[in-house]
Design a protein around this motif. Structure first.
Motif, PDB file in Angstrom:
ATOM      1  N   PRO A  42      -0.525  -7.488  -5.711  1.00  0.00           N
ATOM      2  CA  PRO A  42      -1.193  -6.193  -5.553  1.00  0.00           C
ATOM      3  C   PRO A  42      -0.977  -4.892  -5.069  1.00  0.00           C
ATOM      4  O   PRO A  42      -0.292  -5.229  -4.011  1.00  0.00           O
ATOM      5  N   VAL A  43      -1.122  -3.740  -5.429  1.00  0.00           N
ATOM      6  CA  VAL A  43      -0.567  -2.717  -4.656  1.00  0.00           C
ATOM      7  C   VAL A  43      -2.074  -1.793  -4.798  1.00  0.00           C
ATOM      8  O   VAL A  43      -2.991  -1.604  -5.750  1.00  0.00           O
ATOM      9  N   ALA A  51       2.261   3.764 -10.766  1.00  0.00           N
ATOM     10  CA  ALA A  51       2.148   2.802 -12.065  1.00  0.00           C
ATOM     11  C   ALA A  51       3.625   1.794 -11.915  1.00  0.00           C
ATOM     12  O   ALA A  51       3.951   1.007 -12.446  1.00  0.00           O
ATOM     13  N   ARG A  52       4.734   2.674 -11.737  1.00  0.00           N
ATOM     14  CA  ARG A  52       5.919   2.109 -11.769  1.00  0.00           C
ATOM     15  C   ARG A  52       6.089   1.345 -10.578  1.00  0.00           C
ATOM     16  O   ARG A  52       7.016   0.093 -10.510  1.00  0.00           O
ATOM     17  N   ILE A  53       5.683   1.372  -9.593  1.00  0.00           N
ATOM     18  CA  ILE A  53       5.694   0.418  -8.467  1.00  0.00           C
ATOM     19  C   ILE A  53       4.844  -0.867  -8.585  1.00  0.00           C
ATOM     20  O   ILE A  53       5.391  -1.875  -8.418  1.00  0.00           O
ATOM     21  N   VAL A  54       3.497  -0.626  -9.384  1.00  0.00           N
ATOM     22  CA  VAL A  54       2.857  -1.733  -9.655  1.00  0.00           C
ATOM     23  C   VAL A  54       3.483  -2.642 -10.402  1.00  0.00           C
ATOM     24  O   VAL A  54       3.580  -3.871 -10.659  1.00  0.00           O
ATOM     25  N   ARG A  55       4.298  -2.031 -11.634  1.00  0.00           N
ATOM     26  CA  ARG A  55       5.085  -2.773 -12.697  1.00  0.00           C
ATOM     27  C   ARG A  55       6.037  -3.610 -12.221  1.00  0.00           C
ATOM     28  O   ARG A  55       6.501  -4.500 -12.714  1.00  0.00           O
ATOM     29  N   ALA A  78       0.925  -1.121   0.049  1.00  0.00           N
ATOM     30  CA  ALA A  78      -0.156   0.056   0.023  1.00  0.00           C
ATOM     31  C   ALA A  78       0.948   1.272   0.066  1.00  0.00           C
ATOM     32  O   ALA A  78       1.523   1.494   0.979  1.00  0.00           O
ATOM     33  N   THR A  79       0.780   2.010  -1.048  1.00  0.00           N
ATOM     34  CA  THR A  79       1.733   3.205  -1.172  1.00  0.00           C
ATOM     35  C   THR A  79       1.193   4.360  -0.301  1.00  0.00           C
ATOM     36  O   THR A  79       0.087   4.426  -0.050  1.00  0.00           O
ATOM     37  N   VAL A 137      -5.060  -2.007  -7.484  1.00  0.00           N
ATOM     38  CA  VAL A 137      -6.368  -2.782  -7.094  1.00  0.00           C
ATOM     39  C   VAL A 137      -6.982  -2.118  -6.254  1.00  0.00           C
ATOM     40  O   VAL A 137      -8.336  -2.542  -5.709  1.00  0.00           O
ATOM     41  N   GLY A 138      -6.586  -1.136  -5.534  1.00  0.00           N
ATOM     42  CA  GLY A 138      -7.220  -0.407  -4.233  1.00  0.00           C
ATOM     43  C   GLY A 138      -6.648   1.151  -4.350  1.00  0.00           C
ATOM     44  O   GLY A 138      -5.776   1.572  -5.065  1.00  0.00           O
TER      45      GLY A 138
END
Length: 238
Positions: A78-79, A69-73, A42-43, A104-105
């Motif tokens: 899931p983030v 988006a960079r973190i998700v990639r 969770a950012t 996703v959240g």
């Protein structure tokens, strides 16, 4: 992992076994947490802001969404993304921007400007519009800022939380609520309850004992990392 699987992580948990979500501030930190075996991340908006050179609350939306988006990639887990108050975007545009990152959240807070609590019913109505735009495609963590910028009244926090759950929030997050308030909040709020911990096992264990469903860290991990780097820099200069 799909949003339904991420949502399922919040339910049916044994007492004392909360979902612990570390807070990555960039792709490198996200990889560290994923490699350690955490099932999701969770950012924190403040941590991401610091990594980009901004004060908390000052990150331009395009830069925040790009950072998420960079973190998700970077990770296979899931983030969930802290998108502050939604950046003034219409609900459908906000949902689209979040989903475009691959998150996703999201966290959505109920204060604005220079630390002013929003009218709870107005905010609940807005959350309902976000839920309608997202359908089941987004896990909504509704932040309750009563203890951050309000008077710290637990009755107000519970009332806000109930409104937000009724509006479609999957989880509520009374940020900076004192640990001693957790049993009251747990009794008054139906569904998952997010609490903030410090970056220490003892802090997590105490919140688990008191009944937190989900534990996040805000910018605590980023600040801990920067402190450690500061100590290293000072030692190298000695």
């Amino acid at each position: 992992m799909t949003v339904s699987a991420f949502r399922a992580l919040h339910h049916g948990r044994a007492a004392g076994d909360p979902l612990v979500l570390p807070g990555p501030w960039d792709a490198a930190s996200a990889r560290v947490f994923a490699d350690a075996g955490f099932p999701a991340l969770a950012t924190p908006s403040a941590g991401v802001a610091a990594s980009l050179g901004y004060e908390d609350g000052s990150t331009p939306p395009d830069e925040m969404f790009a950072a998420v988006a960079r973190i998700v990639r970077a990770v296979p887990v899931p983030v969930s993304a802290d998108v502050e108050g939604g950046y003034g975007l219409a609900p459908d545009e906000l949902v689209g921007r979040i989903l475009d990152t691959g998150a996703v959240g999201c966290n959505l807070e109920d204060s604005e400007g220079h630390g002013t609590l929003k009218d709870p019913q107005r905010h609940a109505d807005w959350l309902a519009e976000v839920r309608a735009a997202a359908g089941d495609a987004l896990f909504i963590n509704a932040r309750v800022d009563t203890f951050l910028v309000g008077a710290g009244d637990p009755a107000d926090a519970v009332a806000r939380a109930r409104l937000y759950v009724a509006a479609g929030a999957d989880c509520v997050y009374p940020i900076l609520a004192p640990n001693k308030m957790l049993p009251t909040l747990r009794e008054g709020v139906e569904g998952p309850l997010n609490m903030a911990a410090g970056p220490a096992r003892e802090s997590v264990a105490e919140l688990a004992r008191l009944g937190a469903t989900r534990i996040t860290f805000g910018p605590g991990m980023q600040r801990y990392a920067m402190g450690t780097i500061g100590d290293l820099a000072a030692a190298l200069r000695a």
